[in-house]
Design a protein around this motif. Structure first.
Motif, PDB file in Angstrom:
ATOM      1  N   ARG A   5     -44.200  69.509 -41.433  1.00  0.00           N
ATOM      2  CA  ARG A   5     -45.383  70.356 -41.569  1.00  0.00           C
ATOM      3  C   ARG A   5     -45.220  71.338 -42.732  1.00  0.00           C
ATOM      4  N   THR A  60     -47.620  59.670 -40.770  1.00  0.00           N
ATOM      5  CA  THR A  60     -48.866  60.301 -40.348  1.00  0.00           C
ATOM      6  C   THR A  60     -48.735  61.795 -40.647  1.00  0.00           C
ATOM      7  N   ALA A  63     -49.731  67.380 -38.798  1.00  0.00           N
ATOM      8  CA  ALA A  63     -50.752  68.002 -37.952  1.00  0.00           C
ATOM      9  C   ALA A  63     -51.531  66.977 -37.142  1.00  0.00           C
ATOM     10  N   SER A  64     -51.444  65.698 -37.517  1.00  0.00           N
ATOM     11  CA  SER A  64     -52.214  64.649 -36.836  1.00  0.00           C
ATOM     12  C   SER A  64     -51.365  63.790 -35.902  1.00  0.00           C
ATOM     13  N   ALA A 113     -49.752  62.402 -32.723  1.00  0.00           N
ATOM     14  CA  ALA A 113     -50.177  62.477 -31.324  1.00  0.00           C
ATOM     15  C   ALA A 113     -49.048  63.004 -30.455  1.00  0.00           C
TER      16      ALA A 113
END
Length: 439
Positions: A119, A334, A337-338, A340
């Motif tokens: 992040r 991915t 922040a996305s 899962a």
């Protein structure tokens, strides 16, 4: 030609020294390939006087990785210190906060802090590359993060620890005990003085957790892995597997199910004629099953200075070839922040079945009692064999069961029932059987 890419190397052990030698000896070729020179501008190591086979006098020396990350005039911070916490973590965080690209081989760090670090890297617009963290020189990270874009991955599995694979290979080929093979692995430098991290599966678990995130787009969940090492594998298990047409490997397996993601590390029987069964010694192998490509198996050196340095160098070269302002590939495939939330799969049937070895006292009714426990727990048997036992006690026999597909819960309940029968002469052995579709 563009200005030189200035890198700082934290840690000049086996991998760091190998990387430095390659960068210096192949500087001209790398400059042509990458479109710019790559210069070692800074280094950090505990011992400045040690001969590492390369001249580093032009680099600025730092006493700690943190100091180098915070103040060195570099573009890329290369972390080869190791450890999930401490200097490695602090230095990587400092480098990212400064807006430096980071290359690391630190699987433990990524397994614990990977999502958070990803992040930060994405917010700063820098690269965090870690090809060397999983399976040494095998480019499995790039395959999952970039090459298989558009594929839906259903399963990732493989041999990810060279120490364990070396031990199991020697046990099978030379008939040696686990203890004897471990001592030899330590003598050759394949195993640490304290080998627990390797032989109990922790090393494989860290690598599997990273692959799981890349394959399925979930947050890293290293603490959600079923973990079982190889320290209880006996030469009797090796021989029984061979007679049944299998070889024993320590596998890390992650797969997508309807109820969530399943992650497990454990000794596994694989068919002797499968490709992954032929992977011997310290070699690693990673298999990926996906809907478009089908099945992919990558095999290569899983450890060692040159193999790991090669993967680190590939990550550095990617940074050298990138251009400011260009779209960055998400660190974990991915965007952080996305990702899962990780959802652990419910208990399900294990399609390959189980191998169960029991050492029992030679008494009337024991065979029938074992079969009854299997039936009461809904376990269908593919085969059941009884043989004389070569070890003490002299009145013991060995019963080997191979089940059809069943659940872990059913097997554990059946084994618990057998243990309550007071006729066992040793601890039961339970090993999963995997039957790869095509590998």
């Amino acid at each position: 030609m563009a200005d030189a890419l200035k890198i700082g190397i934290a840690g000049l052990g086996t991998v760091g020294a190998a990387l430095a030698r390659i960068l210096v000896s192949r500087a001209n070729e790398l400059a042509i390939t990458c479109g710019r020179p790559i210069a070692i501008a800074a280094v950090s190591a505990r011992d400045r006087s040690r001969d590492r086979g390369v001249d580093l006098s032009a680099a600025t020396w730092f006493d700690t990785p943190e100091a180098m990350a915070e103040t060195a005039d570099i573009d890329v911070f290369v972390e080869l210190v190791g450890g999930a916490e401490g200097p490695a973590e602090r230095a990587v965080r400092a480098a990212l906060a400064r807006g430096l690209h980071v290359v690391t081989a630190n699987k433990a760090l990524l397994a614990r802090h990977g999502v958070e670090l990803a992040r930060v890297a994405e917010e700063k617009g820098v690269l965090l590359n870690f090809e060397a963290a999983v399976a040494g020189g095998i480019p499995v990270i790039k395959a999952l993060r970039e090459s298989l874009t558009g594929n839906t991955v259903s399963r990732v599995y493989g041999i990810m620890n060279g120490t364990c694979n070396y031990i199991l290979t020697r046990m099978e080929k030379e008939g040696l005990t686990f203890e004897a093979c471990l001592k030899e692995a330590q003598r050759l430098g394949y195993a640490e003085a304290d080998p627990t991290f390797d032989i109990e599966g922790n090393d494989t678990a860290h690598k599997l957790a990273i692959l799981t995130t890349l394959a399925f787009g979930t947050e890293i969940a290293a603490d959600e892995i079923y973990l079982e090492g190889i320290s209880n594998i006996s030469i009797e298990d090796i021989h029984a597997a061979a007679e049944l047409g299998y070889r024993i490997k320590l596998l890390g397996v992650a797969q997508r199910t309807e109820s969530g993601i399943e992650q497990r590390v454990h000794p596994t029987m694989v068919p002797h004629d499968s490709v992954i069964a032929q992977v011997d010694g310290v070699t690693n192998a990673v298999a990926i099953e996906s809907d478009i490509l089908g099945e992919l198996l990558m095999v290569g050196p899983g450890a060692g200075g040159n193999a790991t340095a090669s993967a680190v160098l590939g990550d550095i070269a990617d940074i050298a070839k990138s251009r400011p302002g260009a779209q960055r590939v998400p660190v974990l495939g991915t965007p952080a922040a996305s990702l899962a939330p990780y959802r652990k799969a419910q208990m399900q049937s294990h399609e390959g079945g189980y191998f169960i070895r029991l050492t029992v006292l030679d008494r009337a009714g024991v065979f029938a009692s074992v079969a009854t426990q299997m039936a009461q727990n809904g376990i269908s048997l593919e085969s059941i064999v009884q043989r004389a036992n070569g070890g003490a006690p002299t009145d013991a026999k060995t019963i080997i069961l191979v089940t059809h597909a069943t659940t872990e819960d059913s097997v554990r309940k059946a084994v618990a029932g057998i243990k309550s029968g007071s006729y066992l002469a040793g601890e039961p052995q339970v090993i999963r059987i995997e039957r790869p579709k095509a590998l």
